[in-house]
Design a protein around this motif. Structure first.
Motif, PDB file in Angstrom:
ATOM      1  N   ASN A  86      -1.679   8.119  -0.848  1.00 52.53           N
ATOM      2  CA  ASN A  86      -2.454   7.629   0.295  1.00 52.53           C
ATOM      3  C   ASN A  86      -3.580   8.570   0.702  1.00 52.53           C
ATOM      4  O   ASN A  86      -4.349   8.277   1.607  1.00 52.53           O
ATOM      5  CB  ASN A  86      -1.538   7.318   1.486  1.00 52.53           C
ATOM      6  N   LYS A 123      -3.853   6.870  -8.235  1.00 51.34           N
ATOM      7  CA  LYS A 123      -2.652   6.674  -7.408  1.00 51.34           C
ATOM      8  C   LYS A 123      -1.430   6.427  -8.278  1.00 51.34           C
ATOM      9  O   LYS A 123      -0.334   6.918  -7.987  1.00 51.34           O
ATOM     10  CB  LYS A 123      -2.878   5.500  -6.461  1.00 51.34           C
ATOM     11  N   ASP A 178      -9.604   4.277  -1.251  1.00 58.03           N
ATOM     12  CA  ASP A 178      -9.728   3.125  -2.140  1.00 58.03           C
ATOM     13  C   ASP A 178     -11.101   3.045  -2.802  1.00 58.03           C
ATOM     14  O   ASP A 178     -11.257   2.440  -3.863  1.00 58.03           O
ATOM     15  CB  ASP A 178      -9.462   1.825  -1.362  1.00 58.03           C
TER      16      ASP A 178
END
Length: 266
Positions: free
Chosen positions: A192, A205, A196
């Motif tokens: 996290n 990720k 993105d």
């Protein structure tokens, strides 16, 4: 070039009786046949005559010129062969033979993967970490269970060392998955933390998630087959190839964590 040390070469020469120019009881023909079968090389070729033409000098040249895996493979076969002779059955020679077998195992243990980790252990003055690396090297071929158990402990030591270096508090006695999460969070390696919008975000990720999977797998493998837990007398054991997989995975993961720690430490 192999990484044999002076002390290791001395032990090997003593065990193989090389002071007289010979190697064990081999003739020129049987020496050539033995090494040809073991590593598919011609020991009597000119490249191995750089120090002389005796069998002992050719073997010394082989140690100098060939890589750790090749030298380790030959040494292991030579130690097995020597251990069957009557003169090597004394307690003193058995002890020397065990040291020589450990030398061969060290060379076969994936020194390429372990070398950076050794450097980090030295730089951090982490004696316990260095001991674990040595234990894995010595055990990977002769005691896979010990090597697997130590590979799991290596990750624990790595995480605790990084957290201590960064003065991050560790409460209680967290298990290895929890330690791994704490170290990854401290190193900002948790998925996290990756925006993105970053190029290849999903791939990055996924790779970071897989780090935790490797850690969990080592813990499970250790619980099933490694040292540290009593097992029933007929419990099966894994083979050296499985130990090499565990050691290689642990070494690669630990090296990545240490290098991230060093490069990002403020």
């Amino acid at each position: 070039m192999s990484s044999l040390s002076f002390t290791e070469r001395r032990d090997l020469e003593q065990y193989f009786g090389m002071s007289s120019g010979y190697v064990l009881t081999f003739s020129d023909r049987t020496f050539s046949e033995f090494i040809g079968e073991a590593v598919e090389m011609d020991i009597h070729s000119e490249r191995f005559e750089i120090g002389g033409t005796s069998k002992a000098n050719k073997l010394r040249a082989f140690w100098k010129l060939e890589s750790d895996p090749v030298v380790g493979k030959l040494l292991l076969e030579l130690v097995k062969y020597a251990s069957t002779s009557t003169e090597h059955q004394t307690p003193e020679n058995k002890s020397l033979g065990e040291r020589c077998r450990q030398i061969a195992s060290r060379l076969l243990a994936g020194s390429t993967a372990l070398k950076p980790l050794k450097n980090h252990a030295k730089a951090l003055d982490a004696n316990h970490l260095a001991d674990q690396i040595q234990r894995m090297e010595n055990a990977v071929d002769c005691d896979p269970s010990l090597a697997i158990g130590t590979a799991k402990e290596l990750i624990e030591t790595c995480c605790k060392t990084i957290l201590a270096e960064r003065e991050a508090p560790v409460e209680g006695q967290p298990d290895i998955p929890a330690l791994m999460k704490m170290a990854m969070k401290e190193l900002k390696l948790v998925p996290n933390e990756i925006p993105d919008s970053a190029k290849g975000a999903n791939t990055i990720k996924r790779l970071l998630n897989n780090l935790g999977t490797v850690c969990q797998g080592l813990a499970e493998l250790r619980n099933l087959y490694g040292t540290g837990h009593g097992k029933h007398g007929k419990a099966s054991t894994l083979k050296p190839r499985h130990a090499k997989l565990a050691v290689g995975a642990a070494a690669t993961l630990a090296t990545f964590l240490f290098e991230t720690h060093i490069q990002t430490k403020s």
